[in-house]
Design an enzyme around this catalytic site. Structure first.
Site, PDB file in Angstrom:
ATOM      1  N   LYS A 195      38.610  15.106 -13.794  1.00  0.00           N
ATOM      2  CA  LYS A 195      37.582  15.312 -14.127  1.00  0.00           C
ATOM      3  C   LYS A 195      37.186  14.307 -16.000  1.00  0.00           C
ATOM      4  O   LYS A 195      38.476  14.289 -16.068  1.00  0.00           O
ATOM      5  CB  LYS A 195      36.509  15.938 -14.478  1.00  0.00           C
ATOM      6  CG  LYS A 195      35.381  15.602 -15.093  1.00  0.00           C
ATOM      7  CD  LYS A 195      34.713  16.813 -15.945  1.00  0.00           C
ATOM      8  CE  LYS A 195      35.127  16.743 -16.770  1.00  0.00           C
ATOM      9  NZ  LYS A 195      34.792  17.477 -18.876  1.00  0.00           N
ATOM     10  N   LEU A 241       0.871  -0.977   0.257  1.00  0.00           N
ATOM     11  CA  LEU A 241      -0.089  -0.261   0.133  1.00  0.00           C
ATOM     12  C   LEU A 241       0.493   1.093  -0.002  1.00  0.00           C
ATOM     13  O   LEU A 241       1.520   1.071   0.931  1.00  0.00           O
ATOM     14  CB  LEU A 241      -0.805   0.086   1.351  1.00  0.00           C
ATOM     15  CG  LEU A 241      -1.672  -1.030   1.643  1.00  0.00           C
ATOM     16  CD1 LEU A 241      -2.068  -1.065   2.741  1.00  0.00           C
ATOM     17  CD2 LEU A 241      -2.309  -1.727   0.193  1.00  0.00           C
ATOM     18  N   ARG A 253       2.156  14.783   6.612  1.00  0.00           N
ATOM     19  CA  ARG A 253       3.647  15.339   7.643  1.00  0.00           C
ATOM     20  C   ARG A 253       5.026  15.457   6.640  1.00  0.00           C
ATOM     21  O   ARG A 253       5.206  16.422   7.550  1.00  0.00           O
ATOM     22  CB  ARG A 253       3.184  14.311   8.862  1.00  0.00           C
ATOM     23  CG  ARG A 253       1.912  15.134   9.429  1.00  0.00           C
ATOM     24  CD  ARG A 253       1.956  14.295  10.630  1.00  0.00           C
ATOM     25  NE  ARG A 253       1.183  12.647   9.965  1.00  0.00           N
ATOM     26  CZ  ARG A 253       1.444  11.386  10.841  1.00  0.00           C
ATOM     27  NH1 ARG A 253       1.518  11.399  12.043  1.00  0.00           N
ATOM     28  NH2 ARG A 253       0.657  10.430  10.547  1.00  0.00           N
TER      29      ARG A 253
HETATM   30  C1  UD1 Z   1      -2.938   1.104   9.339  1.00  0.00           C
HETATM   31  C2  UD1 Z   1      -4.147  -0.067  11.139  1.00  0.00           C
HETATM   32  C3  UD1 Z   1      -3.505   0.134  12.019  1.00  0.00           C
HETATM   33  C4  UD1 Z   1      -1.660   0.127  12.397  1.00  0.00           C
HETATM   34  C5  UD1 Z   1      -1.159   1.226  11.703  1.00  0.00           C
HETATM   35  C6  UD1 Z   1       0.608   0.350  11.589  1.00  0.00           C
HETATM   36  C7  UD1 Z   1      -5.756   0.084   9.463  1.00  0.00           C
HETATM   37  C8  UD1 Z   1      -6.805   0.289   9.530  1.00  0.00           C
HETATM   38  N1  UD1 Z   1      -5.274   0.640  10.481  1.00  0.00           N
HETATM   39  O1  UD1 Z   1      -3.310   2.828  10.750  1.00  0.00           O
HETATM   40  O2  UD1 Z   1      -4.171  -1.297  12.700  1.00  0.00           O
HETATM   41  O3  UD1 Z   1      -1.320  -0.730  13.723  1.00  0.00           O
HETATM   42  O4  UD1 Z   1      -1.319   0.182  10.487  1.00  0.00           O
HETATM   43  O5  UD1 Z   1       0.927   1.238  11.200  1.00  0.00           O
HETATM   44  O6  UD1 Z   1      -5.717  -0.713   8.655  1.00  0.00           O
HETATM   45  N2  UD1 Z   1      -3.217   4.101   2.830  1.00  0.00           N
HETATM   46  C9  UD1 Z   1      -3.088   3.578   1.591  1.00  0.00           C
HETATM   47  N3  UD1 Z   1      -5.053   4.056   1.095  1.00  0.00           N
HETATM   48  C10 UD1 Z   1      -5.993   4.132   1.615  1.00  0.00           C
HETATM   49  C11 UD1 Z   1      -5.527   4.737   3.445  1.00  0.00           C
HETATM   50  C12 UD1 Z   1      -3.902   3.945   3.326  1.00  0.00           C
HETATM   51  O7  UD1 Z   1      -2.856   3.273   0.610  1.00  0.00           O
HETATM   52  O8  UD1 Z   1      -6.316   4.326   1.876  1.00  0.00           O
HETATM   53  C13 UD1 Z   1      -1.531   3.377   2.920  1.00  0.00           C
HETATM   54  C14 UD1 Z   1      -1.386   4.855   3.108  1.00  0.00           C
HETATM   55  O9  UD1 Z   1      -0.454   5.088   2.561  1.00  0.00           O
HETATM   56  C15 UD1 Z   1      -0.155   4.070   4.259  1.00  0.00           C
HETATM   57  C16 UD1 Z   1      -0.358   2.196   4.377  1.00  0.00           C
HETATM   58  O10 UD1 Z   1      -1.564   2.240   4.105  1.00  0.00           O
HETATM   59  O11 UD1 Z   1       1.060   3.447   3.794  1.00  0.00           O
HETATM   60  C17 UD1 Z   1      -1.231   2.827   6.431  1.00  0.00           C
HETATM   61  O12 UD1 Z   1      -2.640   3.954   6.202  1.00  0.00           O
HETATM   62  P1  UD1 Z   1      -2.232   4.531   7.319  1.00  0.00           P
HETATM   63  O13 UD1 Z   1      -3.671   5.474   7.220  1.00  0.00           O
HETATM   64  O14 UD1 Z   1      -1.500   5.310   7.750  1.00  0.00           O
HETATM   65  O15 UD1 Z   1      -2.864   3.369   9.152  1.00  0.00           O
HETATM   66  P2  UD1 Z   1      -2.621   4.051   9.902  1.00  0.00           P
HETATM   67  O16 UD1 Z   1      -4.255   4.559  10.723  1.00  0.00           O
HETATM   68  O17 UD1 Z   1      -1.563   4.153  10.136  1.00  0.00           O
END
Ligand code: UD1
Ligand code: CA
Length: 490
Positions: A355, A9, A16
């Site tokens: 160079k 993903l 941030r």
């Molecule tokens: C997520 C997990 C959480 C875990 C944490 C670990 C879920 C609901 N929660 O939370 O349980 O402890 O990761 O770091 O899964 N992303 C997408 N598309 C989206 C949303 C997210 O590609 O629509 C990708 C983001 O780029 C990122 C990753 O998924 O790399 C995690 O997404 P993020 O929103 O950061 O999840 P957390 O709230 O951190």
């Protein structure tokens, strides 16, 4: 691994970071964070890799295609949650590929090791669980999904914003890396809702769905939990970079490399070091740099995509895309630009810039020179303060100096020009025409001394006084006697 799909993903915004560069493309140890994760994924030899892109996908998709040309790129138009992202990935696969085992990872966890992913996948494959979670125990679980266990395994993952006080106190967290049986995932994805504090489709809801189906969910605790840490801002990026560097240096030290000061030494992931290499403080070895046995690098060097030969020494040097031969000496204060090739036992000394220069075996450019677009034969010595004038304001030209030549100090070689084997040049020569082999070239006219000039033209000065005193003592230097080849530095 047969029938393994890895979904990475990488669609989230990463706001941030406050950067025009997409978060997962920020580099750590010479590779993007995403490249580290893709390398870990590839080490499983999965049947397929799907990368979910969204934010700044014009940057991310080409990067993925370059690193893993066979990867499937799935576009998530709006970031509606991790469950939605995996669904988009799933739908990007042809129906016949939606089988086997599916591992989900994030693109921003650069410390993740292939071996950990493999151990986790093996754990899941050897179990009857519908899905498994890679978990870790952390001192501060804030922000993570908490792993809620019961007698039959994992009962739920509860996100920070949805957690009760008791749930929030649980220190076992969801790393975000999950493994699924494809059949279960296929049936679960359309059932994920968004009725939660963030209004997102949480992938973690699949835990409850599995339990509703009477299936179990496994948890695989990774002791080295930092491997699953992500970087959300530049401070975390720096912390992860430092940790990765520490791990890289540890590995090289175990392989027989001396690192005098790990705190001030930075080595990229793709650098290769041989046994008994010594790295002194303040060294950065970057890109695809390779250092051979017994070489000593440092203090204070930055070498990028450089090859350093066996037993060479490199001191306070900046070098890029070049080769330093075995037993050669470079520095201090040398600047080796792309295309520098220093032969075995050669020397590039203090305040020398090179160079696109091939400097032969045992050849030396010891002091204060610029060597651009040049070839210098073996055993030749270039005098101090020599400029290879390669640029006529429009075009670059080459200079060739033969074998065992001896050129004087403060020369200018106006390219294109050739100086033959065994040739010499006098101090201060401006070489505009070829010098035949064995010849001595001098370009400045004979020296003319105007006697008593200081006394006549600078009367009343300390200079004139000194000249007068010398004249009265009869200690003025003898006239004549200096040959044309003065100041030949070794
Ligand atoms: C997520 C997990 C959480 C875990 C944490 C670990 C879920 C609901 N929660 O939370 O349980 O402890 O990761 O770091 O899964 N992303 C997408 N598309 C989206 C949303 C997210 O590609 O629509 C990708 C983001 O780029 C990122 C990753 O998924 O790399 C995690 O997404 P993020 O929103 O950061 O999840 P957390 O709230 O951190
Ligand atoms: Ca996150």
């Amino acid at each position: 691994m047969d029938d393994l799909t890895v979904i990475v993903l990488a669609a989230g915004g990463g706001t941030r970071m406050k950067s025009k560069t997409m978060k997962v493309l920020h580099p750590i140890a010479g590779r993007s964070m995403l490249a580290h994760v893709l390398a870990a994924a590839q080490s499983l030899e999965p049947a397929r890799i799907v990368t979910v892109v969204g934010n700044q996908r014009d940057q991310v998709a080409p990067h993925v295609q370059e690193l893993v040309p066979e990867a499937v790129i799935a576009v998530q138009e709006s970031q509606d949650g991790t469950g939605h992202a995996v669904r988009v990935a799933w739908e990007a696969l042809p129906a016949e590929a939606r089988r086997g085992t599916v591992v989900v990872a994030y693109g921003d966890t650069p410390l993740l090791q292939g071996e950990s992913l493999r151990a986790f996948a093996d754990f899941h494959l050897g179990s009857q669980h519908a899905m498994s979670i890679l978990t870790g125990r952390v001192a501060d679980p804030f922000g993570y999904g908490r792993v809620i266990r019961d007698e039959s395994g994992v009962a739920a993952i509860v996100e920070e914003k949805d957690a009760t006080e008791a749930q929030a106190a649980v220190d076992e967290i969801n790393s975000g890396i999950l493994a699924f049986d494809a059949d279960f995932l296929d049936a679960a994805l359309p059932r994920i809702g968004n009725d939660n504090a963030k209004g997102e489709y949480y992938l973690t809801e699949t835990v409850a769905l599995a339990r509703d189906d009477g299936r179990t969910v496994g948890a695989f605790v990774l002791d080295d939990v930092r491997q699953t840490e992500g970087a959300n801002d530049r401070a975390q990026l720096a912390a992860l970079a430092k940790e990765m560097n520490r791990r890289i240096l540890d590995r090289w030290m175990r392989e027989g490399v001396t690192v005098v000061d790990p705190d001030t030494t930075w080595v990229d992931a793709d650098v290769k070091l041989a046994r008994d290499v010594t790295i002194l403080p303040g060294v950065q070895l970057l890109g695809a740099t390779v250092v051979a046995e017994d070489a000593v690098v440092g203090p204070d060097c930055t070498l990028k995509d450089m090859e350093v030969g066996e037993g060479a020494t490199v001191v306070r040097t900046h070098g890029e895309l070049g080769v330093i031969g075995a037993g050669a000496n470079v520095g201090p204060f040398s600047y080796l630009r792309p295309g520098t090739e220093l032969g075995a036992a050669g020397k590039i000394g203090a305040f020398v810039e090179t160079k696109n220069a091939q400097i032969g075996e045992g050849a030396k450019v010891p002091h204060l020179s610029y060597v651009g677009d040049a070839e210098i034969g073996e055993g030749t010595n270039i005098g101090a303060g020599t400029i290879f004038a390669n640029y006529d304001g429009v075009q670059k030209h080459r200079t060739t100096v033969g074998r065992h030549a001896r050129t004087g100090s403060n020369n200018t070689f106006v390219a294109p020009v050739t100086i033959g084997d065994g040739a010499s040049t006098g101090g201060g020569t401006v070489v505009r025409e070829d010098v035949p082999s064995g010849a001595l070239a001098v370009s400045s006219g004979p020296q003319r001394n105007v006697e008593g000039w200081a006394q006549r033209r600078r009367p009343g000065t300390k200079q004139a006084e000194a000249a007068e005193e010398a004249a009265s003592r009869g200690t003025a230097p003898e006239l004549g006697g200096t040959g044309p080849v003065g100041d030949n530095q070794e």
